[in-house]
Scaffold this motif. Sequence first.
Motif, short mmCIF file in Angstrom:
data_model
loop_
_atom_site.label_atom_id
_atom_site.label_comp_id
_atom_site.label_asym_id
_atom_site.label_seq_id
_atom_site.Cartn_x
_atom_site.Cartn_y
_atom_site.Cartn_z
N ARG A 100 3.82 47.49 -7.05
CA ARG A 100 5.13 47.63 -7.89
C ARG A 100 4.95 48.84 -8.82
O ARG A 100 4.80 49.19 -9.86
CB ARG A 100 6.23 46.67 -7.85
N GLY A 101 3.56 47.88 -10.01
CA GLY A 101 3.19 48.66 -11.41
C GLY A 101 2.34 50.42 -11.34
O GLY A 101 2.14 51.13 -12.75
N VAL A 102 1.82 50.28 -9.89
CA VAL A 102 1.42 51.84 -9.66
C VAL A 102 2.54 52.42 -9.00
O VAL A 102 1.89 53.54 -8.78
CB VAL A 102 0.17 52.06 -9.02
N GLY A 103 3.96 52.37 -8.83
CA GLY A 103 4.69 53.02 -7.87
C GLY A 103 5.20 53.05 -6.62
O GLY A 103 5.80 54.28 -5.89
N VAL A 104 4.46 52.16 -5.96
CA VAL A 104 4.45 51.93 -4.85
C VAL A 104 5.67 51.45 -3.91
O VAL A 104 5.83 50.94 -4.40
CB VAL A 104 3.62 50.83 -3.71
N ALA A 105 6.15 52.34 -2.93
CA ALA A 105 7.95 52.26 -2.43
C ALA A 105 8.09 51.34 -1.82
O ALA A 105 7.22 50.31 -1.83
CB ALA A 105 8.30 53.05 -1.90
N PHE A 106 9.22 50.68 -2.80
CA PHE A 106 9.73 48.93 -2.14
C PHE A 106 9.54 48.74 -1.01
O PHE A 106 9.24 48.05 -0.95
CB PHE A 106 11.03 48.91 -2.66
N PRO A 107 10.05 49.28 -0.02
CA PRO A 107 9.77 48.66 1.43
C PRO A 107 7.79 48.81 1.86
O PRO A 107 7.99 47.93 2.72
CB PRO A 107 10.13 50.57 2.29
N ALA A 108 7.10 49.58 1.97
CA ALA A 108 5.96 49.38 1.62
C ALA A 108 5.61 48.30 0.71
O ALA A 108 4.76 47.37 1.49
CB ALA A 108 5.18 50.55 1.30
N CYS A 109 5.72 47.38 -0.40
CA CYS A 109 5.60 46.29 -1.03
C CYS A 109 6.43 45.29 0.10
O CYS A 109 5.83 44.00 0.11
CB CYS A 109 6.68 46.06 -2.15
N GLN A 110 7.78 45.50 0.43
CA GLN A 110 7.83 44.47 1.39
C GLN A 110 7.38 44.30 3.03
O GLN A 110 6.46 43.26 2.83
CB GLN A 110 9.41 44.93 1.62
N ARG A 111 6.42 45.08 2.73
CA ARG A 111 5.61 44.64 4.21
C ARG A 111 4.66 43.89 3.82
O ARG A 111 4.20 43.51 4.27
CB ARG A 111 5.94 46.12 5.19
N ILE A 112 4.02 44.72 2.68
CA ILE A 112 2.96 43.51 2.62
C ILE A 112 3.46 42.82 2.01
O ILE A 112 2.28 41.26 2.71
CB ILE A 112 1.79 45.07 1.66
N GLU A 113 3.61 42.50 1.34
CA GLU A 113 4.87 40.70 1.17
C GLU A 113 4.52 40.09 2.44
O GLU A 113 3.82 38.61 2.23
CB GLU A 113 5.58 40.92 0.48
#
Length: 219
Positions: A100-113
């Motif tokens: 998130r600190g470098v602007g990765v989109a929220f849906p991608a962050c959710q999937r990576i989590e």
Amino acid sequence: MASIDLTSALNRFWLPAWQALGTEPSSGYLPSLLARYDEPHRHYHTRQHLAECFAHFSQVQAACEHWPEVALALWYHDAIYQRHGDNEAASAALAITQLRGVGVAFPACQRIEALIWVTRHAAPPSTTDQSLLIDIDLAILGASTERYAEYSRQVRAEYRWVPSFFYRRGRRRILESFLAQPSLYHHPPMRQALEASARRNLTAEITSLRRGALYRMGI
């Protein structure tokens, strides 16, 4: 298994993964991350484990739904490895903070989590990418006899603070739970390549753990 060193993995799967998600990592992310895998209390969850994971990833990348997300989940999945605490949750939290600190989109962050959380091996995967990630993380179970023996020693070294009796009992319980599964691997090519050897390795280690327990009891 195709061989790949960590330098090759970095060239192919670090910066390109971030760029595929439309951004680039902060310059401090990689040195800090690799330093974590070099922590002195680690023996298995090290750069060696990362290199082995990416050797398998290089063979299944085309089967991924979102390969950059699987790649970054692999980089971060053991970022936090401590004696106590929820390491997967902490590793996921670190990853999401940096993503998130470098602007990765929220849906991608959710999937990576979710990908990192599934490496708890506490629940079945719910997506193709989760299945592939679990297969990669457990590929060590199907390694050669020599590498599996080394892996067993490395895991024991990471739990050297646990008395032998309790370690053998806990380790057996984990290995038997894997062996009880109808299949250890979800992706057909990985199942074909690793399933039989994994079951041999697990059975051999369980037998060894039982013998050790009997020896300690004087039987």
